[in-house]
Design a protein around this motif. Structure first.
Motif, short mmCIF file in Angstrom:
data_model
loop_
_atom_site.label_atom_id
_atom_site.label_comp_id
_atom_site.label_asym_id
_atom_site.label_seq_id
_atom_site.Cartn_x
_atom_site.Cartn_y
_atom_site.Cartn_z
N GLN A 7 0.82 -1.21 0.00
CA GLN A 7 0.00 0.00 0.00
C GLN A 7 0.86 1.26 0.00
O GLN A 7 0.43 2.31 -0.49
CB GLN A 7 -0.95 0.00 1.20
CG GLN A 7 -2.10 -0.99 1.11
CD GLN A 7 -3.10 -0.64 0.02
OE1 GLN A 7 -3.05 0.43 -0.58
NE2 GLN A 7 -4.02 -1.56 -0.26
N GLN A 8 2.07 1.17 0.53
CA GLN A 8 2.97 2.33 0.50
C GLN A 8 3.24 2.76 -0.94
O GLN A 8 3.27 3.96 -1.25
CB GLN A 8 4.32 1.98 1.16
CG GLN A 8 4.22 1.55 2.62
CD GLN A 8 5.57 1.06 3.12
OE1 GLN A 8 6.33 1.81 3.73
NE2 GLN A 8 5.88 -0.20 2.85
N LYS A 54 0.75 -5.99 -10.10
CA LYS A 54 1.06 -6.46 -11.45
C LYS A 54 2.25 -7.38 -11.33
O LYS A 54 3.04 -7.27 -10.39
CB LYS A 54 1.36 -5.30 -12.42
CG LYS A 54 2.70 -4.61 -12.21
CD LYS A 54 2.90 -3.55 -13.27
CE LYS A 54 4.16 -2.71 -13.05
NZ LYS A 54 5.41 -3.43 -13.40
N ARG A 55 2.36 -8.30 -12.26
CA ARG A 55 3.49 -9.23 -12.20
C ARG A 55 4.80 -8.47 -12.38
O ARG A 55 4.96 -7.69 -13.31
CB ARG A 55 3.37 -10.31 -13.27
CG ARG A 55 4.56 -11.29 -13.29
CD ARG A 55 4.36 -12.45 -14.23
NE ARG A 55 3.34 -13.37 -13.76
CZ ARG A 55 3.53 -14.32 -12.83
NH1 ARG A 55 4.72 -14.46 -12.27
NH2 ARG A 55 2.54 -15.11 -12.48
N VAL A 56 5.74 -8.71 -11.46
CA VAL A 56 7.10 -8.17 -11.56
C VAL A 56 8.02 -9.34 -11.91
O VAL A 56 7.99 -10.38 -11.25
CB VAL A 56 7.54 -7.53 -10.23
CG1 VAL A 56 8.98 -7.05 -10.32
CG2 VAL A 56 6.62 -6.37 -9.85
N SER A 268 -6.72 -0.05 -9.03
CA SER A 268 -8.00 -0.77 -9.02
C SER A 268 -7.86 -2.18 -8.44
O SER A 268 -8.85 -2.87 -8.21
CB SER A 268 -8.58 -0.86 -10.43
OG SER A 268 -7.84 -1.78 -11.23
N ARG A 269 -6.62 -2.60 -8.22
CA ARG A 269 -6.37 -3.97 -7.77
C ARG A 269 -6.02 -4.02 -6.28
O ARG A 269 -5.44 -3.08 -5.74
CB ARG A 269 -5.22 -4.59 -8.58
CG ARG A 269 -5.56 -4.79 -10.05
CD ARG A 269 -4.35 -5.25 -10.85
NE ARG A 269 -4.70 -5.63 -12.21
CZ ARG A 269 -3.81 -6.02 -13.13
NH1 ARG A 269 -2.53 -6.08 -12.83
NH2 ARG A 269 -4.23 -6.36 -14.35
N GLU A 270 -6.34 -5.14 -5.67
CA GLU A 270 -6.04 -5.35 -4.25
C GLU A 270 -4.74 -6.14 -4.13
O GLU A 270 -4.59 -7.20 -4.75
CB GLU A 270 -7.19 -6.14 -3.60
CG GLU A 270 -7.23 -6.05 -2.09
CD GLU A 270 -7.54 -4.64 -1.59
OE1 GLU A 270 -7.03 -4.28 -0.50
OE2 GLU A 270 -8.29 -3.90 -2.27
N TYR A 299 4.43 -16.61 -4.78
CA TYR A 299 4.20 -15.42 -5.59
C TYR A 299 3.03 -15.67 -6.54
O TYR A 299 3.13 -16.46 -7.48
CB TYR A 299 5.45 -15.03 -6.37
CG TYR A 299 5.33 -13.69 -7.06
CD1 TYR A 299 4.82 -12.57 -6.39
CD2 TYR A 299 5.72 -13.51 -8.39
CE1 TYR A 299 4.71 -11.34 -7.01
CE2 TYR A 299 5.61 -12.29 -9.03
CZ TYR A 299 5.10 -11.21 -8.33
OH TYR A 299 4.98 -9.98 -8.95
N ASP A 300 1.93 -14.98 -6.29
CA ASP A 300 0.71 -15.15 -7.08
C ASP A 300 0.14 -13.78 -7.42
O ASP A 300 -0.87 -13.34 -6.85
CB ASP A 300 -0.31 -15.98 -6.28
CG ASP A 300 -1.61 -16.18 -7.05
OD1 ASP A 300 -1.57 -16.23 -8.29
OD2 ASP A 300 -2.68 -16.27 -6.39
N PRO A 301 0.80 -13.05 -8.34
CA PRO A 301 0.42 -11.67 -8.60
C PRO A 301 -0.78 -11.54 -9.54
O PRO A 301 -1.21 -12.51 -10.17
CB PRO A 301 1.67 -11.09 -9.27
CG PRO A 301 2.19 -12.26 -10.05
CD PRO A 301 1.93 -13.47 -9.18
#
Length: 311
Positions: A7-8, A54-56, A268-270, A299-301
């Motif tokens: 959230q930061q 988002k996937r990194v 828009s994503r959590e 890791y499940d982005p």
């Protein structure tokens, strides 16, 4: 309920959209900009802050960090690892110098196949790795800042001089791109965590602060955070300590105007749970790690978001 660490990052993006200073930048794309931002991530439980909205591509980010640590400055070794993030700058230089409208794919193929071509056109100048491992002073003496850092952490862990940086004023004009994440400082403390494994008991905690003078929040920052966390995990293992906090500080923190759709999608994503990192091997030196040494679980982005890079 604890606030999700990611959230930061989303707060920074929201602030840029709502209050950012609109300006034309070096790339002429234009940005929304703010001055000064901070994020903190606790890595003591093995958390690996790879953002989830988002996937990194964390392997690419870590491979770049491993490349920095070896002191290399030519994209040929990166391309051998299928890392293409630095190609834009030498490609642009080659096209302007020769008038050849070569495709990126063909340029990279030539760099890989032809050592002489790579030597002439694939080198980025004295960028990060050169400064970290082979800083040359006015007398011509080389300084290995990383080796000095490791030794100081081992022998004088409360020193206030445990840092390295890449902003070598005398060589900036020779670099493909002046360093963005430019200063890294380390700090150790007693480990007062109530939950410690047998391997952690009695070990000091090492934390790291990174100052990034220029921060592309859409594409660059998620990449940088994850590779800086990898660095802290490696340093901690090398000096027989446990990772503490990663503290990221941004100077000119900006969102490119052509990344607005990306930003709206992120907001828009959590955020989902951050993954965990375990180093499966301890090399003899900090530059001995391989990507296979990084065991990342959980890791499940959300899906990736494509966006253009400003060169």
């Amino acid at each position: 309920m604890m606030r999700h660490p990611e959230q930061q990052y989303l707060d920074i993006i929201r602030h840029l959209i709502e209050k950012g200073d609109r300006r034309i930048d070096r790339t002429e794309v234009g940005t929304l900009s703010m001055f000064g931002a901070m994020m903190r991530f606790d890595l003591s439980d093995g958390t690996f802050p790879v953002f989830t909205t988002k996937r990194v591509y964390w392997k690419t980010a870590v491979k770049e960090m491993l490349w920095f640590l070896t002191g290399q400055t030519n994209i040929q070794s990166l391309l051998k690892e299928n890392v293409r993030i630095w190609t834009d700058w030498p490609l642009d230089k080659y096209r302007k110098a020769t008038g050849d409208a070569i495709s990126q794919e063909d340029f990279e193929a030539r760099v890989l196949a032809d050592d002489d071509f790579a030597g002439e056109w694939g080198d980025l100048g004295p960028v990060y790795g050169k400064q970290w491992r082979r800083w040359v002073d006015a007398q011509g003496k080389e300084h290995d800042q990383i080796a000095t850092l490791i030794e100081t952490l081992k022998n004088n862990p409360t020193s206030r001089r445990m840092l390295f940086h890449a902003w070598n004023v005398g060589e900036l004009d020779q670099m493909a791109l002046p360093p963005c994440h430019m200063t890294y400082q380390f700090y150790t403390s007693e480990n007062h965590s109530p939950v410690q494994s047998d391997g952690e008991r009695g070990k000091r905690k090492v934390s790291m602060l990174c100052l990034q003078r220029s921060a592309d929040t859409g594409l660059g920052v998620p990449f940088n955070i994850c590779q800086q966390a990898a660095l802290l995990h490696m340093v901690a293992q090398q000096v027989d300590m446990v990772p503490g906090e990663l503290i990221w500080m941004g100077g000119d923190v900006h969102l490119y105007l052509n990344h607005r759709e990306l930003a709206d999608t992120l907001l828009s994503r959590e955020p989902k749970a951050l993954p965990k990192l375990k180093l499966v091997r301890r090399p003899d030196a900090i530059d001995g790690y391989r990507i296979e040494d990084f065991d990342v679980t959980g890791y499940d982005p959300h899906p990736p978001i494509e966006a253009p890079v400003a060169v």
